[in-house]
Design a protein around this motif. Structure first.
Motif, PDB file in Angstrom:
ATOM      1  N   LYS A  24     -20.934  51.136  17.434  1.00 13.09           N
ATOM      2  CA  LYS A  24     -20.234  52.356  17.037  1.00 13.09           C
ATOM      3  C   LYS A  24     -19.981  53.237  18.257  1.00 13.09           C
ATOM      4  O   LYS A  24     -18.899  53.819  18.409  1.00 13.09           O
ATOM      5  CB  LYS A  24     -21.072  53.100  15.984  1.00 13.09           C
ATOM      6  CG  LYS A  24     -20.377  54.287  15.327  1.00 13.09           C
ATOM      7  CD  LYS A  24     -19.288  53.839  14.364  1.00 13.09           C
ATOM      8  CE  LYS A  24     -18.478  54.990  13.816  1.00 13.09           C
ATOM      9  NZ  LYS A  24     -19.208  55.843  12.892  1.00 13.09           N
ATOM     10  N   ASP A  66     -22.458  58.870  12.208  1.00 11.60           N
ATOM     11  CA  ASP A  66     -21.698  59.001  10.967  1.00 11.60           C
ATOM     12  C   ASP A  66     -22.233  60.128  10.085  1.00 11.60           C
ATOM     13  O   ASP A  66     -22.335  59.984   8.870  1.00 11.60           O
ATOM     14  CB  ASP A  66     -21.767  57.674  10.174  1.00 11.60           C
ATOM     15  CG  ASP A  66     -20.383  57.225   9.781  1.00 11.60           C
ATOM     16  OD1 ASP A  66     -19.470  58.083   9.793  1.00 11.60           O
ATOM     17  OD2 ASP A  66     -20.209  56.041   9.473  1.00 11.60           O
ATOM     18  N   GLY A  91     -11.992  55.990  19.637  1.00 11.65           N
ATOM     19  CA  GLY A  91     -11.991  55.498  18.259  1.00 11.65           C
ATOM     20  C   GLY A  91     -11.430  54.093  18.119  1.00 11.65           C
ATOM     21  O   GLY A  91     -11.192  53.628  17.001  1.00 11.65           O
ATOM     22  N   ASN A  99     -11.334  49.719  19.418  1.00  7.38           N
ATOM     23  CA  ASN A  99     -12.199  48.625  19.870  1.00  7.38           C
ATOM     24  C   ASN A  99     -11.776  48.132  21.266  1.00  7.38           C
ATOM     25  O   ASN A  99     -11.788  46.945  21.556  1.00  7.38           O
ATOM     26  CB  ASN A  99     -12.193  47.473  18.862  1.00  7.38           C
ATOM     27  CG  ASN A  99     -10.800  46.921  18.622  1.00  7.38           C
ATOM     28  OD1 ASN A  99      -9.803  47.617  18.848  1.00  7.38           O
ATOM     29  ND2 ASN A  99     -10.712  45.691  18.156  1.00  7.38           N
ATOM     30  N   TRP A 119      -7.008  51.224  16.313  1.00  6.08           N
ATOM     31  CA  TRP A 119      -7.803  52.366  15.843  1.00  6.08           C
ATOM     32  C   TRP A 119      -8.836  51.891  14.831  1.00  6.08           C
ATOM     33  O   TRP A 119      -8.484  51.286  13.817  1.00  6.08           O
ATOM     34  CB  TRP A 119      -6.859  53.395  15.208  1.00  6.08           C
ATOM     35  CG  TRP A 119      -7.489  54.721  14.915  1.00  6.08           C
ATOM     36  CD1 TRP A 119      -8.639  55.230  15.430  1.00  6.08           C
ATOM     37  CD2 TRP A 119      -6.981  55.705  14.018  1.00  6.08           C
ATOM     38  NE1 TRP A 119      -8.876  56.479  14.935  1.00  6.08           N
ATOM     39  CE2 TRP A 119      -7.876  56.803  14.057  1.00  6.08           C
ATOM     40  CE3 TRP A 119      -5.850  55.796  13.195  1.00  6.08           C
ATOM     41  CZ2 TRP A 119      -7.682  57.958  13.296  1.00  6.08           C
ATOM     42  CZ3 TRP A 119      -5.658  56.944  12.447  1.00  6.08           C
ATOM     43  CH2 TRP A 119      -6.565  58.023  12.500  1.00  6.08           C
ATOM     44  N   LYS A 120     -10.112  52.150  15.083  1.00  3.96           N
ATOM     45  CA  LYS A 120     -11.178  51.654  14.220  1.00  3.96           C
ATOM     46  C   LYS A 120     -11.971  52.773  13.548  1.00  3.96           C
ATOM     47  O   LYS A 120     -12.509  52.594  12.468  1.00  3.96           O
ATOM     48  CB  LYS A 120     -12.170  50.806  15.026  1.00  3.96           C
ATOM     49  CG  LYS A 120     -11.592  49.498  15.535  1.00  3.96           C
ATOM     50  CD  LYS A 120     -11.434  48.506  14.395  1.00  3.96           C
ATOM     51  CE  LYS A 120     -11.048  47.135  14.913  1.00  3.96           C
ATOM     52  NZ  LYS A 120     -10.808  46.202  13.795  1.00  3.96           N
ATOM     53  N   THR A 121     -12.121  53.904  14.237  1.00  2.00           N
ATOM     54  CA  THR A 121     -12.996  54.962  13.715  1.00  2.00           C
ATOM     55  C   THR A 121     -12.603  56.275  14.383  1.00  2.00           C
ATOM     56  O   THR A 121     -11.646  56.320  15.154  1.00  2.00           O
ATOM     57  CB  THR A 121     -14.476  54.602  13.984  1.00  2.00           C
ATOM     58  OG1 THR A 121     -15.308  55.580  13.355  1.00  2.00           O
ATOM     59  CG2 THR A 121     -14.799  54.569  15.469  1.00  2.00           C
ATOM     60  N   ARG A 148     -16.946  52.331  20.263  1.00  2.00           N
ATOM     61  CA  ARG A 148     -15.677  52.722  19.634  1.00  2.00           C
ATOM     62  C   ARG A 148     -15.423  54.222  19.748  1.00  2.00           C
ATOM     63  O   ARG A 148     -14.303  54.644  20.033  1.00  2.00           O
ATOM     64  CB  ARG A 148     -15.691  52.279  18.169  1.00  2.00           C
ATOM     65  CG  ARG A 148     -15.666  50.771  18.059  1.00  2.00           C
ATOM     66  CD  ARG A 148     -15.744  50.290  16.639  1.00  2.00           C
ATOM     67  NE  ARG A 148     -15.426  48.857  16.616  1.00  2.00           N
ATOM     68  CZ  ARG A 148     -15.270  48.161  15.518  1.00  2.00           C
ATOM     69  NH1 ARG A 148     -15.388  48.754  14.344  1.00  2.00           N
ATOM     70  NH2 ARG A 148     -14.969  46.871  15.578  1.00  2.00           N
ATOM     71  N   VAL A 149     -16.453  55.006  19.518  1.00  2.00           N
ATOM     72  CA  VAL A 149     -16.305  56.461  19.643  1.00  2.00           C
ATOM     73  C   VAL A 149     -15.891  56.802  21.079  1.00  2.00           C
ATOM     74  O   VAL A 149     -15.005  57.627  21.317  1.00  2.00           O
ATOM     75  CB  VAL A 149     -17.629  57.175  19.271  1.00  2.00           C
ATOM     76  CG1 VAL A 149     -17.569  58.661  19.615  1.00  2.00           C
ATOM     77  CG2 VAL A 149     -17.931  56.976  17.783  1.00  2.00           C
ATOM     78  N   LEU A 169     -20.675  61.577  15.548  1.00  2.00           N
ATOM     79  CA  LEU A 169     -19.692  60.536  15.218  1.00  2.00           C
ATOM     80  C   LEU A 169     -20.362  59.165  15.192  1.00  2.00           C
ATOM     81  O   LEU A 169     -20.113  58.350  14.298  1.00  2.00           O
ATOM     82  CB  LEU A 169     -18.542  60.546  16.246  1.00  2.00           C
ATOM     83  CG  LEU A 169     -17.642  61.785  16.233  1.00  2.00           C
ATOM     84  CD1 LEU A 169     -16.688  61.785  17.422  1.00  2.00           C
ATOM     85  CD2 LEU A 169     -16.854  61.864  14.924  1.00  2.00           C
TER      86      LEU A 169
END
Ligand SMILES: *Cc1c(COP(=O)(O)O)cnc(C)c1O
Length: 380
Positions: free
Chosen positions: A201, A66, A209, A211, A225-227, A204-205, A63
């Protein structure tokens, strides 16, 4: 005699009681901060994330990077299920390659042959707290812009040259499961990030997901929700338990190394007679005594020895079934190159009991039992 047995420092209950007196027990509280800080220092890491398991830390990796279906990762077939599964879950093709039989670590030559334009990451497993000779791999990966991941589940406290295992790859993971050198109360793990580029990243994970880390740092007044992510935080009770264990890491590993040394000395003569081969510690490693293994001449010999030891109440176990021949491995992965050692050696490998409760007398009992097996007592 147990194969694995948890070592208790005596401080676990003290720290858990103190944790319970705090207002909150979610991830990121005092004990989580303390443990993360200690690990960050130990690994000179850019960031450390405590997780509920090493498997979770592995699942965060694709994740963070990516990775997408169509991408490929290279790893040994001789490893734990979740090293591969973490990537298979994201639709990434798993390319298994062969191991070096002495250390059962992935073969650098086989990695070189397996690299393709689709290769996004190479995952090495620091088996038994030992590693490949990273200097023989890193320049090539750098040139091709391929990420190096260390599955360092077994490697806490081990060194490559003078660097801790787990600090060499772009990212790595640790396991604090019951069966590892130190535990977070049965289950636990950590993700170690050694490359700054991945921190934003990873934050966030880690926080489902969102910030939320920016919110905690007062950078934003609400989080969204960002990712893609999941619930990857270790709870505070586990972190309290883990702190007690981490504080005693040196003593725990020193003791395990001593036991390792007794096995190594006592079984030398049998190796010289050609009956078995002992685990080899590569010259570039200082190991953490995570496990001790021998290799027998055949699967049959190994099974006979296991039975011989069992009759004397001594537990001894094989280890990984090659993943490329497993039911799921056939679907989600494929073996590249020739399987010269993975299948054969995994069938001949035997792990002997190693934990902090065993005395030198216990170890001599095990080695005497092995010696009696080769004297022919097994067939009496
Ligand atoms: C133990 C182990 C894992 C899994 O660790 P958990 O904390 O149980 O998820 C993954 N990889 C290797 C090589 C291991 O030894």
């Amino acid at each position: 005699m147990y194969f694995n047995e948890i070592y208790k420092t005596g401080n676990e209950i003290k720290y858990i009681k103190k944790a319970l007196s705090q207002q909150r027990l979610q991830g990121g509280e005092m004990y989580s901060k303390k443990v993360s800080h200690l690990l960050k220092k130990m690994y000179q890491a850019k960031q450390v994330y405590l997780t509920p398991s090493c498997t979770d830390a592995l699942e965060m990796m694709p994740l963070i990077l990516d990775l997408k279906p169509g991408d490929e990762v290279i790893m040994p077939s001789y490893t734990f299920v979740t090293t591969a599964q973490a990537f298979a879950l994201r639709g990434i093709a798993i390319k298994f390659v062969d191991v070096d039989p002495k250390s059962m670590n992935i073969s650098i030559n086989c990695i070189k042959k397996a690299l393709s334009v689709k290769t996004k990451a190479v995952i090495v497993v620091n088996y038994g707290g030992c590693s490949i000779d990273f200097d023989g791999l890193l320049p090539m990966l750098e040139e091709k812009n391929i990420v190096l991941i260390e599955d360092n589940a077994q490697g806490i406290g081990s060194l490559y040259k003078d660097q801790p295992l787990g600090s060499i790859g772009h990212m790595s993971c640790l396991s604090f499961h019951d069966t590892k050198n130190i535990t977070a109360g049965g289950e636990g793990g950590a993700l170690i990030i050694n490359d700054e580029r991945f921190i934003k990243k990873a934050n966030r994970v880690y926080h489902k997901g969102t910030n939320r880390q920016a919110f905690i740092n007062n950078k934003v007044d609400r989080y969204t929700w960002k990712t893609l992510g999941a619930s990857y935080l270790m709870n505070e009770i586990s972190a309290a338990y883990l702190l007690a264990q981490l504080e005693d890491l040196k003593e725990i590993n020193d003791y395990r190394r001593r036991i390792w040394g007794i096995y190594n000395n006592e079984l030398k003569a049998l190796e010289e007679k050609g009956e078995l081969l002992r685990q080899v510690i590569p010259q570039w490693n200082k190991h953490n005594g995570h496990l001790f293994f021998i290799r027998l001449q055949s699967k049959l010999k190994r099974e006979a020895l296991i039975n011989h030891l069992r009759r004397k109440n001594i537990p001894a176990y094989s280890h990984y079934e090659p993943l490329h021949t497993s039911e799921a491995g056939l679907i989600y992965g494929g073996f590249l190159g020739k399987d010269r050692y993975t299948t054969k050696e995994s069938q001949c490998l035997l792990r002997l009991p190693l934990n902090n409760h065993l005395t030198s007398k216990d170890i001599l009992m095990v080695t005497d039992a092995i010696k009696s097996f080769f004297k022919g007592d097994a067939y009496e």
